[in-house]
Design a protein around this motif. Structure first.
Motif, PDB file in Angstrom:
ATOM      1  N   SER A   1      13.952  -6.907 -10.925  1.00  0.00           N
ATOM      2  CA  SER A   1      12.873  -7.864 -11.114  1.00  0.00           C
ATOM      3  C   SER A   1      12.290  -8.253  -9.756  1.00  0.00           C
ATOM      4  N   ARG A   2      11.361  -9.189  -9.773  1.00  0.00           N
ATOM      5  CA  ARG A   2      10.783  -9.719  -8.528  1.00  0.00           C
ATOM      6  C   ARG A   2      11.023 -11.219  -8.503  1.00  0.00           C
ATOM      7  N   PRO A   3      11.175 -11.808  -7.312  1.00  0.00           N
ATOM      8  CA  PRO A   3      11.270 -13.262  -7.271  1.00  0.00           C
ATOM      9  C   PRO A   3       9.977 -13.873  -7.807  1.00  0.00           C
TER      10      PRO A   3
ATOM     11  N   ILE B   1       1.109  -5.273 -11.044  1.00  0.00           N
ATOM     12  CA  ILE B   1       2.449  -4.665 -11.133  1.00  0.00           C
ATOM     13  C   ILE B   1       3.340  -5.033  -9.938  1.00  0.00           C
ATOM     14  N   LEU B   2       2.720  -5.261  -8.785  1.00  0.00           N
ATOM     15  CA  LEU B   2       3.507  -5.446  -7.551  1.00  0.00           C
ATOM     16  C   LEU B   2       4.524  -6.575  -7.656  1.00  0.00           C
ATOM     17  N   VAL B   3       4.093  -7.696  -8.301  1.00  0.00           N
ATOM     18  CA  VAL B   3       4.984  -8.862  -8.315  1.00  0.00           C
ATOM     19  C   VAL B   3       5.456  -9.202  -9.728  1.00  0.00           C
TER      20      VAL B   3
ATOM     21  N   THR C   1      -0.456   1.150   4.177  1.00  0.00           N
ATOM     22  CA  THR C   1       0.866   1.752   4.402  1.00  0.00           C
ATOM     23  C   THR C   1       0.722   3.173   4.962  1.00  0.00           C
ATOM     24  N   THR C   2      -0.206   3.938   4.381  1.00  0.00           N
ATOM     25  CA  THR C   2      -0.372   5.331   4.828  1.00  0.00           C
ATOM     26  C   THR C   2      -0.989   5.359   6.233  1.00  0.00           C
ATOM     27  N   ALA C   3      -2.039   4.532   6.450  1.00  0.00           N
ATOM     28  CA  ALA C   3      -2.690   4.532   7.772  1.00  0.00           C
ATOM     29  C   ALA C   3      -1.699   4.075   8.854  1.00  0.00           C
ATOM     30  N   SER C   4      -0.910   3.038   8.560  1.00  0.00           N
ATOM     31  CA  SER C   4       0.038   2.532   9.563  1.00  0.00           C
ATOM     32  C   SER C   4       1.109   3.572   9.871  1.00  0.00           C
ATOM     33  N   THR C   5       1.532   4.317   8.850  1.00  0.00           N
ATOM     34  CA  THR C   5       2.543   5.359   9.091  1.00  0.00           C
ATOM     35  C   THR C   5       1.964   6.443  10.010  1.00  0.00           C
ATOM     36  N   LEU C   6       0.684   6.758   9.825  1.00  0.00           N
ATOM     37  CA  LEU C   6       0.062   7.758  10.717  1.00  0.00           C
ATOM     38  C   LEU C   6      -0.035   7.208  12.143  1.00  0.00           C
TER      39      LEU C   6
ATOM     40  N   PRO D   1       9.885   2.041   9.672  1.00  0.00           N
ATOM     41  CA  PRO D   1       9.451   1.916   8.263  1.00  0.00           C
ATOM     42  C   PRO D   1       8.345   0.882   8.125  1.00  0.00           C
ATOM     43  N   VAL D   2       7.212   1.299   7.574  1.00  0.00           N
ATOM     44  CA  VAL D   2       6.065   0.385   7.507  1.00  0.00           C
ATOM     45  C   VAL D   2       6.375  -0.837   6.639  1.00  0.00           C
ATOM     46  N   ALA D   3       6.970  -0.613   5.472  1.00  0.00           N
ATOM     47  CA  ALA D   3       7.352  -1.746   4.605  1.00  0.00           C
ATOM     48  C   ALA D   3       8.716  -2.211   5.109  1.00  0.00           C
TER      49      ALA D   3
ATOM     50  N   GLY E   1      11.695   2.285  -0.909  1.00  0.00           N
ATOM     51  CA  GLY E   1      12.328   1.317  -1.804  1.00  0.00           C
ATOM     52  C   GLY E   1      13.378   1.960  -2.696  1.00  0.00           C
ATOM     53  N   TRP E   2      13.677   1.301  -3.815  1.00  0.00           N
ATOM     54  CA  TRP E   2      14.854   1.657  -4.592  1.00  0.00           C
ATOM     55  C   TRP E   2      14.647   1.581  -6.100  1.00  0.00           C
ATOM     56  N   GLY E   3      15.395   2.461  -6.791  1.00  0.00           N
ATOM     57  CA  GLY E   3      15.599   2.362  -8.239  1.00  0.00           C
ATOM     58  C   GLY E   3      14.317   2.318  -9.035  1.00  0.00           C
ATOM     59  N   ARG E   4      14.316   1.456 -10.049  1.00  0.00           N
ATOM     60  CA  ARG E   4      13.178   1.424 -10.979  1.00  0.00           C
ATOM     61  C   ARG E   4      11.908   0.916 -10.306  1.00  0.00           C
ATOM     62  N   ARG E   5      12.050   0.195  -9.186  1.00  0.00           N
ATOM     63  CA  ARG E   5      10.863  -0.324  -8.503  1.00  0.00           C
ATOM     64  C   ARG E   5      10.436   0.580  -7.354  1.00  0.00           C
ATOM     65  N   ILE E   6      11.111   1.729  -7.183  1.00  0.00           N
ATOM     66  CA  ILE E   6      10.778   2.595  -6.040  1.00  0.00           C
ATOM     67  C   ILE E   6       9.277   2.895  -6.058  1.00  0.00           C
ATOM     68  N   CYS E   7       8.705   3.093  -4.876  1.00  0.00           N
ATOM     69  CA  CYS E   7       7.258   3.277  -4.765  1.00  0.00           C
ATOM     70  C   CYS E   7       6.770   4.422  -5.671  1.00  0.00           C
ATOM     71  N   PRO E   8       5.919   4.136  -6.652  1.00  0.00           N
ATOM     72  CA  PRO E   8       5.423   5.218  -7.512  1.00  0.00           C
ATOM     73  C   PRO E   8       4.424   6.126  -6.791  1.00  0.00           C
ATOM     74  N   GLY E   9       3.945   5.672  -5.611  1.00  0.00           N
ATOM     75  CA  GLY E   9       2.961   6.470  -4.875  1.00  0.00           C
ATOM     76  C   GLY E   9       3.583   7.308  -3.766  1.00  0.00           C
ATOM     77  N   ALA E  10       4.946   7.395  -3.756  1.00  0.00           N
ATOM     78  CA  ALA E  10       5.605   8.093  -2.646  1.00  0.00           C
ATOM     79  C   ALA E  10       5.123   9.544  -2.504  1.00  0.00           C
ATOM     80  N   GLY E  11       5.016  10.246  -3.632  1.00  0.00           N
ATOM     81  CA  GLY E  11       4.610  11.657  -3.580  1.00  0.00           C
ATOM     82  C   GLY E  11       3.185  11.800  -3.044  1.00  0.00           C
ATOM     83  N   LEU E  12       2.321  10.906  -3.504  1.00  0.00           N
ATOM     84  CA  LEU E  12       0.921  10.947  -3.046  1.00  0.00           C
ATOM     85  C   LEU E  12       0.861  10.646  -1.544  1.00  0.00           C
ATOM     86  N   ALA E  13       1.622   9.625  -1.130  1.00  0.00           N
ATOM     87  CA  ALA E  13       1.623   9.242   0.288  1.00  0.00           C
ATOM     88  C   ALA E  13       2.170  10.384   1.144  1.00  0.00           C
TER      89      ALA E  13
HETATM   90  C1  HEM Z   1       3.587   5.565   3.503  1.00  0.00           C
HETATM   91  C2  HEM Z   1       3.104   5.020   2.411  1.00  0.00           C
HETATM   92  C3  HEM Z   1       3.860   4.070   1.505  1.00  0.00           C
HETATM   93  C4  HEM Z   1       5.029   3.392   1.705  1.00  0.00           C
HETATM   94  C5  HEM Z   1       5.937   3.423   2.934  1.00  0.00           C
HETATM   95  C6  HEM Z   1       5.290   2.622   0.500  1.00  0.00           C
HETATM   96  C7  HEM Z   1       6.406   1.810   0.306  1.00  0.00           C
HETATM   97  C8  HEM Z   1       6.626   1.045  -0.823  1.00  0.00           C
HETATM   98  C9  HEM Z   1       7.760   0.178  -1.002  1.00  0.00           C
HETATM   99  C10 HEM Z   1       8.896  -0.013  -0.010  1.00  0.00           C
HETATM  100  C11 HEM Z   1       7.623  -0.419  -2.218  1.00  0.00           C
HETATM  101  C12 HEM Z   1       8.596  -1.424  -2.850  1.00  0.00           C
HETATM  102  C13 HEM Z   1       9.674  -0.643  -3.590  1.00  0.00           C
HETATM  103  C14 HEM Z   1      10.761  -1.503  -4.175  1.00  0.00           C
HETATM  104  O1  HEM Z   1      10.486  -2.625  -4.602  1.00  0.00           O
HETATM  105  O2  HEM Z   1      11.929  -1.052  -4.211  1.00  0.00           O
HETATM  106  C15 HEM Z   1       6.403   0.076  -2.813  1.00  0.00           C
HETATM  107  C16 HEM Z   1       5.936  -0.308  -4.057  1.00  0.00           C
HETATM  108  C17 HEM Z   1       4.773   0.166  -4.600  1.00  0.00           C
HETATM  109  N1  HEM Z   1       3.953   1.152  -4.079  1.00  0.00           N
HETATM  110 FE1  HEM Z   1       4.169   2.068  -2.296  1.00  0.00          FE
HETATM  111  N2  HEM Z   1       4.279   2.846  -0.392  1.00  0.00           N
HETATM  112  C18 HEM Z   1       3.398   3.737   0.173  1.00  0.00           C
HETATM  113  C19 HEM Z   1       2.264   4.258  -0.419  1.00  0.00           C
HETATM  114  C20 HEM Z   1       1.854   4.003  -1.700  1.00  0.00           C
HETATM  115  C21 HEM Z   1       0.740   4.641  -2.357  1.00  0.00           C
HETATM  116  C22 HEM Z   1      -0.129   5.759  -1.758  1.00  0.00           C
HETATM  117  C23 HEM Z   1       0.626   4.067  -3.583  1.00  0.00           C
HETATM  118  C24 HEM Z   1      -0.384   4.405  -4.657  1.00  0.00           C
HETATM  119  C25 HEM Z   1      -0.301   5.354  -5.480  1.00  0.00           C
HETATM  120  C26 HEM Z   1       1.679   3.077  -3.717  1.00  0.00           C
HETATM  121  C27 HEM Z   1       1.890   2.275  -4.825  1.00  0.00           C
HETATM  122  C28 HEM Z   1       2.910   1.351  -4.956  1.00  0.00           C
HETATM  123  C29 HEM Z   1       3.055   0.445  -6.102  1.00  0.00           C
HETATM  124  C30 HEM Z   1       2.096   0.348  -7.289  1.00  0.00           C
HETATM  125  C31 HEM Z   1       4.230  -0.295  -5.880  1.00  0.00           C
HETATM  126  C32 HEM Z   1       4.827  -1.372  -6.775  1.00  0.00           C
HETATM  127  C33 HEM Z   1       5.818  -0.752  -7.740  1.00  0.00           C
HETATM  128  C34 HEM Z   1       6.508  -1.769  -8.645  1.00  0.00           C
HETATM  129  O3  HEM Z   1       6.594  -2.943  -8.306  1.00  0.00           O
HETATM  130  O4  HEM Z   1       7.010  -1.335  -9.700  1.00  0.00           O
HETATM  131  N3  HEM Z   1       2.404   3.068  -2.555  1.00  0.00           N
HETATM  132  N4  HEM Z   1       5.815   0.979  -1.955  1.00  0.00           N
END
Ligand code: HEM
Length: 539
Positions: A103-105, A120-122, A310-315, A369-371, A452-464
């Motif tokens: 969950s999220r706080p 979705i973020l929070v 996140t992507t721009a800062s990583t670059l 790590p940017v985040a 990130g981790w588990g069910r909340r892991i970043c869904p955009g990781a592959g795209l990034a």
């Molecule tokens: C280098 C680029 C990126 C990094 C380092 C990053 C990192 C993260 C991290 C650490 C989280 C939190 C995970 C957790 O709570 O365990 C997150 C969540 C999320 N990211 Fe990314 N991210 C990146 C790019 C992207 C991109 C390109 C998208 C868009 C497709 C995206 C969409 C999201 C969304 C929607 C969440 C919230 C997921 C949820 O709360 O269920 N991210 N990201």
């Protein structure tokens, strides 16, 4: 009647209550402090508030992990936060026990008043969140990701061309690249200039959200009941809601842009690009999606806040790593020269043959790590026990990505930027027989915790990752990214905030040869046919 009886109690009863309630609360808190993972000693009722650093908390938390261990507790008032600095512990809690830790706080001002539960973020763990998460996943499957590769390749070619023309402006060019990809993937429209209205609008909304997330600014975070005060009596709440309405209207207008594009494609046969919003609208036509138009519009809109900076800062971090570790640049050049040669630039098909480049992308993500504090924190929803410690439901859980990714037990000499850590041989040595030289194996396949981790892991990781791979492959193939003579670079000089970026620095970006320049010009011509399908958002 009952009220009258209560009010008629003698004064000594009131005084005893006045003394007893804080004492009982304090005893309850001490009992909890003793059972939870240890940490810096809290004070009654205010916890560790006075000990929390004003800047770069991840560094202080890393120091505290050396004193109190890889899982420790800090108290913000009477609310506990556990901070994790070891990847195995992070995985054991947030992945293996993900039903309890996903969950999220509660963020009342931002999540509930501003966004009214739409983002979705929070969002707390539950049905509302999983509906949105499933929709996002469907538009970001490995198969869907292949749809976005042509625009990522074209934007990377344009980025390389722009670096030829304006190398000192590299940071802004990286920002435009990342924003354009996010908008193209979300809505099928690109960003040609950072002056585009949609970019100004997004920054305004992001700043408004960030301004709500300041600890202590709103009493409603400590007393959520205040959110029910009528708007006329609470101007602060009316203001937040007005911003929320503007953001919702802007999000819905962007969905309408895609709806109109799709209508024109049907009536006039216009060729419009695939986008996440288009995929979701097509799905909505075929099946019931249990979201209002407003809530639906937050799904594509969430990509900008989460994926652009996140992507721009990583670059930017990659550039800092290259100017301070020239041997990595040389190794990347050797691999690219051997596999690609000088007559063409790399593309996604080459990725499998570029193990050093793939390792370099992973090392950039690990190194800074940017985040930096794991993005948005997790929160537990059930009481739990871990290694003899009690973790009550409602605990905030922070994965300190900084401490985890720079944990010397897993990454010896952790501040040294060394992509070879992620080469196959090094990884299998670690898993087979970990030593002080190899370090221990990270529990995740990625080898780092930056997404990130588990069910909340970043869904955009592959795209990034795809954006990082294609941008860095083309930039490193074409350019030298070098330090400026006489300048000293500080690899710890980073911004504050949830997402970190290197403080401004200069570097020299020069084309490697005339042959490389010619290929970049050809690439741009080929990119035009892809780019022109993605009409830009206007200024
Ligand atoms: C280098 C680029 C990126 C990094 C380092 C990053 C990192 C993260 C991290 C650490 C989280 C939190 C995970 C957790 O709570 O365990 C997150 C969540 C999320 N990211 Fe990314 N991210 C990146 C790019 C992207 C991109 C390109 C998208 C868009 C497709 C995206 C969409 C999201 C969304 C929607 C969440 C919230 C997921 C949820 O709360 O269920 N991210 N990201």
């Amino acid at each position: 009647m009952a009220l009258e009886l209560i009010l008629k109690r003698p004064l000594y009863v009131w005084l005893s209550l006045f003394v007893a309630i804080p004492i009982v609360t304090f005893i309850h808190d001490v009992w909890l402090w003793l059972r939870m993972p240890p940490g810096p000693t809290p004070l009654p009722f205010i916890g560790n508030k006075n000990q929390l650093p004003k800047t770069k908390p991840w560094i202080k938390f890393q120091e505290w992990s050396k004193t109190y261990g890889p899982i420790f507790t800090i108290w913000i008032g009477r609310k506990p936060t556990i901070v994790i600095s070891d990847p195995i512990i992070a995985a054991e809690l947030m992945e293996k026990r993900s039903t309890k830790y996903s969950s999220r706080p509660r963020m009342v001002a931002m999540g509930e008043i501003l966004w009214d539960g739409a983002s979705i973020l929070v969002q707390p763990y539950g049905k509302e969140w999983s509906t949105r998460r499933k929709l996002l996943h469907q538009a970001l499957t490995p198969k869907a990701l292949t749809l976005y590769k042509p625009i990522q390749t074209a934007e990377a070619s344009r980025l390389c061309y722009q670096l030829l023309e304006s190398p000192t402006n590299w940071e802004k060019l990286l920002e435009r690249f990342a924003s354009s990809i996010v908008f193209s993937v979300s809505y099928g429209h690109r960003i040609d200039s950072l002056n585009a209205n949609v970019i100004h609008q997004r920054f305004e909304f992001m700043q408004a959200a960030a301004s709500l997330n300041v600890p202590g600014k709103y009493q409603v975070e400590s007393f959520p009941i205040l959110k029910h005060i009528p708007d006329v009596l609470a101007p602060w709440k009316a203001d937040i809601k007005a911003t929320g309405r503007r953001e919702a209207a802007a999000n819905m207008a962007l969905v309408d842009v895609v709806r109109n594009d799709m209508a024109r494609a049907t009536t006039r046969g216009d060729d419009i690009p695939d986008s996440l919003c288009k995929l979701l609208l097509e799905k909505k036509e075929k099946e019931h999606i249990p979201l209002s138009d407003r809530d639906f519009s937050y799904i594509p809109a969430s990509l900008f806040g989460a994926g652009s900076d996140t992507t721009a800062s990583t670059l930017c971090t990659a550039f800092l790593a290259l100017v301070t570790h020239p041997e990595a640049l040389q190794a990347a050049h050797s691999e690219l020269d051997a596999v690609i040669g000088h007559d063409r630039s790399p593309n996604f098909d080459d990725e499998k043959d570029l193990p050093y480049l793939r390792a370099l992308v992973k090392e950039v993500l690990r190194w800074r790590p940017v985040a930096v504090l794991g993005g948005t924190p997790h929160a537990s929803t059930e009481d739990d026990r871990y290694k003899g410690y009690y973790i009550p439901a409602g605990t905030t859980v922070l994965g300190n990505s900084w401490a985890i990714n720079l944990n010397e037990e897993y990454y010896p000499n952790p501040h040294h930027f060394d992509p070879t850590r992620f080469l196959k041989g090094a990884l299998s040595d670690k898993s087979r027989a970990p030593t002080a030289l190899t370090g221990k194996a990270h529990p995740a396949k990625a080898g780092h915790s930056s997404f990130g981790w588990g069910r909340r892991i970043c869904p955009g990781a592959g795209l990034a990752e795809n954006s990082l791979v294609i941008a860095l492959a083309k930039i490193l193939w074409a350019y030298d990214v070098l330090p400026i003579k006489g300048v000293t670079y500080d690899t710890f000089a980073y911004t504050e905030g949830f997402n970190i970026r290197p403080l401004k620095f200069e570097c020299e970006i020069s084309i490697r040869s005339e042959a490389h320049r010619q290929v970049l010009l050809d690439d741009l011509r080929n990119a035009e046919s892809v780019l022109e399908r993605f009409t830009p958002f206007g200024e």
